[in-house]
Every structure is written in C-alpha cells, then in structure tokens.
Design a protein around this motif. Sequence first.
Motif, PDB file in Angstrom:
ATOM      1  N   ARG A 244       0.829  -1.204   0.000  1.00  0.00           N
ATOM      2  CA  ARG A 244       0.000   0.000   0.000  1.00  0.00           C
ATOM      3  C   ARG A 244       0.867   1.259   0.000  1.00  0.00           C
ATOM      4  O   ARG A 244       0.598   2.227  -0.707  1.00  0.00           O
TER       5      ARG A 244
ATOM      6  N   LEU B 225      -6.324  -4.069  -4.435  1.00  0.00           N
ATOM      7  CA  LEU B 225      -7.322  -3.440  -3.556  1.00  0.00           C
ATOM      8  C   LEU B 225      -6.726  -2.337  -2.682  1.00  0.00           C
ATOM      9  O   LEU B 225      -7.468  -1.601  -2.056  1.00  0.00           O
TER      10      LEU B 225
ATOM     11  N   GLU C 172      -6.050  -2.044   0.149  1.00  0.00           N
ATOM     12  CA  GLU C 172      -6.289  -2.307   1.560  1.00  0.00           C
ATOM     13  C   GLU C 172      -6.690  -3.767   1.676  1.00  0.00           C
ATOM     14  O   GLU C 172      -7.767  -4.140   1.229  1.00  0.00           O
TER      15      GLU C 172
ATOM     16  N   GLY D 200      -7.196  -5.550   4.409  1.00  0.00           N
ATOM     17  CA  GLY D 200      -7.815  -5.916   5.684  1.00  0.00           C
ATOM     18  C   GLY D 200      -9.070  -6.764   5.515  1.00  0.00           C
ATOM     19  O   GLY D 200      -9.287  -7.726   6.245  1.00  0.00           O
ATOM     20  N   GLY D 201      -9.891  -6.384   4.543  1.00  0.00           N
ATOM     21  CA  GLY D 201     -11.133  -7.115   4.315  1.00  0.00           C
ATOM     22  C   GLY D 201     -10.879  -8.538   3.851  1.00  0.00           C
ATOM     23  O   GLY D 201     -11.485  -9.490   4.342  1.00  0.00           O
ATOM     24  N   VAL D 202      -9.952  -8.685   2.919  1.00  0.00           N
ATOM     25  CA  VAL D 202      -9.621 -10.021   2.410  1.00  0.00           C
ATOM     26  C   VAL D 202      -9.035 -10.869   3.534  1.00  0.00           C
ATOM     27  O   VAL D 202      -9.371 -12.044   3.683  1.00  0.00           O
TER      28      VAL D 202
ATOM     29  N   GLN E 249      -9.619 -10.666   6.642  1.00  0.00           N
ATOM     30  CA  GLN E 249     -10.667 -11.095   7.558  1.00  0.00           C
ATOM     31  C   GLN E 249     -11.473 -12.255   6.967  1.00  0.00           C
ATOM     32  O   GLN E 249     -11.740 -13.249   7.651  1.00  0.00           O
TER      33      GLN E 249
END
Lengths: 264, 258
Positions: free
Chosen positions: A89, A173, A175, A177-179, A181
Amino acid sequence: MRLYGVVAAGAFRRYATYRRATFAGIFTNTVFGLIIACTYVALWDERPRLGGYDQAQALTFVWVGQALYAVMMLGIPSGFEAELADRIRSGDVAVDLYRPVDMQGWWLAQDFGRSVFQLLGRGVVPMAVGALVFELALPTSPARWLAFLISVLLGLLVSFALRYLVALSAFWLLEAGGVAQMYGISATFFCGMLLPLNVFPGTFGDVARVLPFSALLQVPADVLMGTGSVAGGWLFQAAWAAALLGVGRLVQGVATRRVVVQGG
Amino acid sequence: MVSAMWIRSTLAYRASFVMTLLGNCALTALDFVGILLMFSQVDRLGGYGLAEIAFLYGTAGTAFGLADLFAGSLGRLGTRVRDGTLDAFLVRPAPVLAQVAADRFALRRVGRLAQGLIVLGWSVTALDVAWTPVKVLLVPVLLVSGAGIFVAVFMAGAAFQIVAQDAAEVQNAATFGGNTMLQYPPTVFGDGLLLGVTFVLPLAFVNWLPALYILGRPYPLDLPRAVAFAPPLVAACCLAAAGLAWRAALRAYRSTGS
C-alpha cells in the motif's frame, strides 16, 4: 540458503521478545480450550463415537487445535501478511523487489521463524494443561510425533501460501484488511476449529475435507492420533502447498509486471 | 464526533468495508453454524434443545454485540500504550475513556449485534415457554444489564492493559471467551468454572441466570430463584468497580516516551 536461516532466526527472536504477549496468548488458548472441551464432552456423551472419534480423541483434537492456533495463524491473521500488504500500500514493496533475494522465499523464512516460536511458546503449555485436566489420546511412539511435526510443517506451508495470496491482493485493492478477515473466517471454520471436519454431514463435509484449509488442523490432528493415513495426509498437504505456492508466484509475476507501484 | 471520523475513514475504502462488514456477519454466523452442525448429529446438548441453546446464544450474542459496539475499541488500548499514542488523548479536552472507546470505531461491529438479534428473534418464536409479563420484561433488562457487565469487563481489561502494557489476549479470554461460554447451557461446565463465573467474574449474570428463569430451568449451584433479577444491580456494581480501576490505572500511567 544461509540468508533464509538468518531471516528465520531473526523472526524467531522478534516474537520471543514479546514475552508478556506470549503468556497472555497461552492463557487465552488454555481458557478457550477448556470451554470448547467441555462442550465436546457434552456432545460426545450424547453421541459416542461421533465422526469416528471416541471422547478422548475428540478432546485431543480440541487441544491440538489450541496448540496450532497461533502456529497456523488462524483467527484474523496479523503476521507477515499484514506487514507485506502495508508495504504494498505504501509503495515500499518496490524496494523489496529490487533486493537480490526471492520475495516469496524471504517472507516464507520470516513466517517459518515466527511459527517455530509459536509452536514452542503457545503450543506446548495449552497441550500440557489439556492432558492434565482431560484424558487425551496422545501417542507414545516418537515416530508418530515426528510424523505429526512433518505434517505441521506441511500445513504451515499451505497456511503461508494462502496468506501470501491474501497479502498480494493489496496490489489491486490497496487495503487487504477485508480479504484478510474473510480468509481468517473461512480458514478457521474449514480447518475444523469449530468442529472436526469428520463431524460435518454429507456432501458439505466431503467438500470441506478436500479444501486446502483441512491441511491446517484436521490432517495434522489425524496424523497425530493415527485416525488418518500418514502418507495420504502428507501427500494431500504437499499437493496443496505446491499448487498454492505456484499460484502465489504467478500472481506476484502478474502484479509486478502490470500494476503500478504507488509512492514517490 | 471521533466515531463519525472513523466511520468516514472506513468508508473511504468501500470494497474493503463491505468485505469487513460481510466478514463480521459471517464470522459470528459461522459460530452459530457450528452449533447447528452439532445439532445435525444430536437432539440435545447438556439436556438442552436447539431452541433453548439458540435463546442462550442470542441473548449472550446481543449483550456482547452491544458492549462490543460501544466499548470494543478498549480492547486495543494496549497498542496505544506501547507506541505512546495514548498521550495524544490525555491532552485533548474530552474524557479519555470516551476517546478510547470511540478510537477506531468500527461500524462493522453492527454485524455481530445484528446476528445476535436474529438468532434471539428466531429462538423466541421456536421456544415452548409460557410467557408471563415478568418474563417478557426480563428480556430487555437482561440484554441491557448483560451489555453493562461486558462493558465493565472491557473497561477493567483496558485498565489492566495500561498497567501490564499489552495483554489484549488476556482480555479476549474474558470477553470473547465469556461470550462463547454463555452460548452453551451451564450444565455443560464443571462446578469450579461455574463458581468462578458467578462469584469472581460475574459473567453468569449476563444471561444464564435470567435466561434460566425465563426457560424455567434449574439454576446451577442451587442458587435462589431471585438471582434472576439481580443483573441490573450486578452490572451497576461492576461498572462502578471498573470505573475506579480505570481511574487508578490512568493516574498511574507512565508514557513510554517514544
């Protein structure tokens, strides 16, 4: 090769520094192990030999799960993949790509050092507490324990390969974090952490057992207890590890050729 | 206001936010799927049927979801203590506790609360209970005071993290572990554990004792039936004690100075 050894040793030392966090982790794994073990006792009282396990084997499964929880980085992962995603990132990954070492190998060595520490730090004590409080079905032959360690190692390769893919998703993406999780949730569920996979009914169970996640807990536990074939388990894990590491390499190639690295 | 800021910042990465929200629903939903899977193999667990366990699951999940929504950020305080960023909160003209609670306010936690409410709603329709006005009234009282007890645990844990610097995992054992335990009937657990969660860390008051009254089930440890109505009092005492611990910890706080 020596370089990777140094990287792994560095990661081991790094995690060994957080002594209080390790004690806290041991405490949590033990508490969760006790709670889950109690529910399993109730379940196996109701249905002895559920999923082909007797009660001692079911309880062993619980404690193997707690011992491997940190090793396999279950739950929401927060290891190298968070660091790598962050570097992607911020654009720092450009520096990593310049380096004269293989990026995948570098992070694998890091993760290996971390997990060896977690196996010693957070694996042994909860297992010992479990063995003191409940009657477990632990093998006495050293060969079986060695087979288990090899299976843990192969499981770790699968876990690493999956989390490497999670981190690489940050190239698209930004970010991850979502993946991460989503990954953590599916891995924790489909490795057998909530309930051994051989208790999952019907086709759902069949599908769950061939997913790569079963290499993280179900297979090592079965190798340890002798409830599954050792060679078959290893082969299953090795095949998934090779396939997923290969995909990681491919995705990394595409990402570095196609995606513009941010930063300036 | 701090919460609003964090909501805006999460919404900046929309795809990631949608995924974390779905993830949060899935995370808690899979918990319940685990229980459903157990019940695909058995009819009763610890002498309780699926609807009754769903009621325990729903009440614990909702109370914990409420507490997590408002105070869950306290669980991450250790990181702020370690890297020294807690200092910034101390100089701002607002209560530190409120700032820490709103820190990284995570809208996705609504997922956990929603899932608890859904299971609770279903269990109420599936239960075979003679509802009296007292029992109906006891449900909201249970949820609010249960959430209060969990908030107190979060606060006490945060105070402990200031002193111990970083021990988020110990707190997780009490909060997430407690939530997991309360999803199952007390008959599953041994007397030692039950004594601990009744008299030491009073998690039994979150949902077990009032819920067993509603379900018309015997109490663990032969407690008198009146304890079903104790949760508001217990919650108030816990919050007061946790508040004192928080103030003491904050006064003893020494920055890492980095």
